[in-house]
Design a protein around this motif. Structure first.
Motif, PDB file in Angstrom:
ATOM      1  N   LYS A  71       0.841  -1.207   0.000  1.00 45.23           N
ATOM      2  CA  LYS A  71       0.000   0.000   0.000  1.00 45.23           C
ATOM      3  C   LYS A  71       0.871   1.250   0.000  1.00 45.23           C
ATOM      4  O   LYS A  71       0.612   2.208  -0.719  1.00 45.23           O
ATOM      5  CB  LYS A  71      -0.930   0.018   1.233  1.00 45.23           C
ATOM      6  CG  LYS A  71      -2.067  -0.972   1.138  1.00 45.23           C
ATOM      7  CD  LYS A  71      -3.360  -0.448   1.771  1.00 45.23           C
ATOM      8  CE  LYS A  71      -4.493  -1.394   1.370  1.00 45.23           C
ATOM      9  NZ  LYS A  71      -5.820  -0.989   1.778  1.00 45.23           N
ATOM     10  N   GLU A  72       1.894   1.202   0.811  1.00 46.21           N
ATOM     11  CA  GLU A  72       2.789   2.350   0.878  1.00 46.21           C
ATOM     12  C   GLU A  72       3.534   2.516  -0.449  1.00 46.21           C
ATOM     13  O   GLU A  72       3.707   3.630  -0.942  1.00 46.21           O
ATOM     14  CB  GLU A  72       3.770   2.144   2.043  1.00 46.21           C
ATOM     15  CG  GLU A  72       4.458   3.420   2.473  1.00 46.21           C
ATOM     16  CD  GLU A  72       5.466   3.185   3.586  1.00 46.21           C
ATOM     17  OE1 GLU A  72       5.319   2.206   4.360  1.00 46.21           O
ATOM     18  OE2 GLU A  72       6.441   3.973   3.673  1.00 46.21           O
ATOM     19  N   THR A  73       3.959   1.387  -1.010  1.00 44.21           N
ATOM     20  CA  THR A  73       4.645   1.434  -2.307  1.00 44.21           C
ATOM     21  C   THR A  73       3.779   2.115  -3.366  1.00 44.21           C
ATOM     22  O   THR A  73       4.227   3.001  -4.096  1.00 44.21           O
ATOM     23  CB  THR A  73       4.995   0.006  -2.780  1.00 44.21           C
ATOM     24  OG1 THR A  73       5.793  -0.627  -1.783  1.00 44.21           O
ATOM     25  CG2 THR A  73       5.746   0.038  -4.099  1.00 44.21           C
ATOM     26  N   ALA A  74       2.520   1.695  -3.423  1.00 49.75           N
ATOM     27  CA  ALA A  74       1.603   2.262  -4.417  1.00 49.75           C
ATOM     28  C   ALA A  74       1.425   3.767  -4.199  1.00 49.75           C
ATOM     29  O   ALA A  74       1.405   4.555  -5.156  1.00 49.75           O
ATOM     30  CB  ALA A  74       0.257   1.546  -4.344  1.00 49.75           C
ATOM     31  N   GLU A  75       1.330   4.168  -2.940  1.00 47.67           N
ATOM     32  CA  GLU A  75       1.172   5.591  -2.638  1.00 47.67           C
ATOM     33  C   GLU A  75       2.404   6.386  -3.065  1.00 47.67           C
ATOM     34  O   GLU A  75       2.295   7.499  -3.593  1.00 47.67           O
ATOM     35  CB  GLU A  75       0.925   5.802  -1.125  1.00 47.67           C
ATOM     36  CG  GLU A  75      -0.454   5.390  -0.652  1.00 47.67           C
ATOM     37  CD  GLU A  75      -1.568   6.352  -1.105  1.00 47.67           C
ATOM     38  OE1 GLU A  75      -1.276   7.532  -1.342  1.00 47.67           O
ATOM     39  OE2 GLU A  75      -2.727   5.886  -1.224  1.00 47.67           O
ATOM     40  N   VAL A  76       3.570   5.814  -2.845  1.00 44.13           N
ATOM     41  CA  VAL A  76       4.804   6.524  -3.206  1.00 44.13           C
ATOM     42  C   VAL A  76       4.925   6.634  -4.731  1.00 44.13           C
ATOM     43  O   VAL A  76       5.267   7.687  -5.264  1.00 44.13           O
ATOM     44  CB  VAL A  76       6.045   5.825  -2.595  1.00 44.13           C
ATOM     45  CG1 VAL A  76       7.335   6.383  -3.197  1.00 44.13           C
ATOM     46  CG2 VAL A  76       6.056   6.011  -1.080  1.00 44.13           C
ATOM     47  N   VAL A  77       4.619   5.545  -5.420  1.00 50.78           N
ATOM     48  CA  VAL A  77       4.636   5.604  -6.891  1.00 50.78           C
ATOM     49  C   VAL A  77       3.701   6.717  -7.373  1.00 50.78           C
ATOM     50  O   VAL A  77       4.060   7.548  -8.212  1.00 50.78           O
ATOM     51  CB  VAL A  77       4.191   4.254  -7.506  1.00 50.78           C
ATOM     52  CG1 VAL A  77       3.884   4.399  -8.992  1.00 50.78           C
ATOM     53  CG2 VAL A  77       5.272   3.195  -7.291  1.00 50.78           C
ATOM     54  N   ALA A  78       2.495   6.728  -6.824  1.00 53.49           N
ATOM     55  CA  ALA A  78       1.468   7.647  -7.310  1.00 53.49           C
ATOM     56  C   ALA A  78       1.733   9.086  -6.895  1.00 53.49           C
ATOM     57  O   ALA A  78       1.723  10.006  -7.723  1.00 53.49           O
ATOM     58  CB  ALA A  78       0.102   7.200  -6.792  1.00 53.49           C
ATOM     59  N   LYS A  79       1.999   9.276  -5.611  1.00 53.87           N
ATOM     60  CA  LYS A  79       2.032  10.640  -5.069  1.00 53.87           C
ATOM     61  C   LYS A  79       3.398  11.281  -5.183  1.00 53.87           C
ATOM     62  O   LYS A  79       3.509  12.502  -5.221  1.00 53.87           O
ATOM     63  CB  LYS A  79       1.610  10.625  -3.588  1.00 53.87           C
ATOM     64  CG  LYS A  79       0.220  10.101  -3.340  1.00 53.87           C
ATOM     65  CD  LYS A  79      -0.829  11.035  -3.937  1.00 53.87           C
ATOM     66  CE  LYS A  79      -2.239  10.493  -3.725  1.00 53.87           C
ATOM     67  NZ  LYS A  79      -3.240  11.240  -4.494  1.00 53.87           N
ATOM     68  N   VAL A  80       4.444  10.478  -5.180  1.00 56.37           N
ATOM     69  CA  VAL A  80       5.787  11.049  -5.253  1.00 56.37           C
ATOM     70  C   VAL A  80       6.362  10.840  -6.657  1.00 56.37           C
ATOM     71  O   VAL A  80       6.764  11.788  -7.330  1.00 56.37           O
ATOM     72  CB  VAL A  80       6.718  10.457  -4.176  1.00 56.37           C
ATOM     73  CG1 VAL A  80       8.030  11.236  -4.114  1.00 56.37           C
ATOM     74  CG2 VAL A  80       6.036  10.470  -2.809  1.00 56.37           C
TER      75      VAL A  80
END
Lengths: 165, 165
Positions: A71-80
């Motif tokens: 979940k964190e990985t996906a957020e970092v890909v998307a948001k960062v």
């Protein structure tokens, strides 16, 4: 941190990028004699190589640390990641119950802005390079994913969205 | 006006652009079996097509009017065009006495950042696409020019500079 890194980074005009990317796709279509399946694979593999190289820049500019879970990985890909490289906003959602699969919806897709495809290319995944970039970047930090277009406006979809699993 | 238009324009990360452009060059080298002369021509011609399309965006965003003479044209290419599309600073100089030929020196060259070429590509004009873009854009406003690299750091030159005549 995506926005801060984006502000600090060197940039070029998005339309120049779009047209340059379009030139790649045209060239690859020509090379593979319009075999769309091969072209999709080639664009993905070109993206993979780019992602492997971009990730260093990404880590240096964002001081991202190891992600705790997918979940964190996906957020970092998307948001960062997508913010830093394309300057775009995104939403992460459509999680499966197991938390192993999600969809990243893009506000816009600079790879395909103003692009229209003739009918004969309806199975072309025009922006496939971007999936390859994400896959390559994550591979470099030992996260193996499948990355594909969940929705692609050029193929009749409602906007642009990437499935990550 | 170059800086104002640059601020207002959509952008993407310069390193992503550099790597994407590098992928084109690699692909074209592969297609032409490392025949550097053909590759240089192909990159120029791809740039020409891009320039023909970019010029509309340029005219819309900068409200540039017809240039009075070649000196003005060169200044607009350097100070407005290259700023708007690459976000870089430039200097125009080295005019011939007739005022028909000059050199635009680039502060940096985002097409070739961090690129290193093996010896066998020493005659490759890696960034030739940019010359094609300028030629194509000017052709669309009925200004026919020759555009070539006057200095190319990848070929041992002192920085990057484009000759316009």
């Amino acid at each position: 941190t995506g926005q801060a890194a984006w502000m600090a980074t060197e940039k070029v005009n998005a339309e120049l990028f779009t047209l340059t990317y379009g030139a790649i796709v045209r060239q690859v279509l020509h090379d593979y004699e319009d075999c769309v399946e091969d072209v999709n694979k080639k664009l993905d593999s070109m993206g993979f190589d780019i992602g492997c190289r971009l990730v260093e820049d990404f880590l240096a500019k964002t001081s991202t640390t190891r992600c705790g879970d997918f979940k964190e990985t996906a957020e970092v890909v998307a948001k960062v990641g997508l913010r830093l490289f394309l300057g775009i906003g995104t939403r992460v959602g459509e999680w499966n119950p197991e938390g192993t699969e999600c969809v990243i919806t893009l506000d816009t897709n600079p790879l395909a802005d103003f692009v229209e495809l003739p009918e004969k290319y309806r199975d072309l995944s025009f922006s496939q390079m971007l999936c390859g970039v994400i896959r390559g970047a994550l591979e470099m930090v030992s996260v193996r994913v499948t990355c594909e277009w969940a929705r692609d406006a050029l193929r009749g979809g409602d906007g642009y969205a990437i499935r990550l699993l």
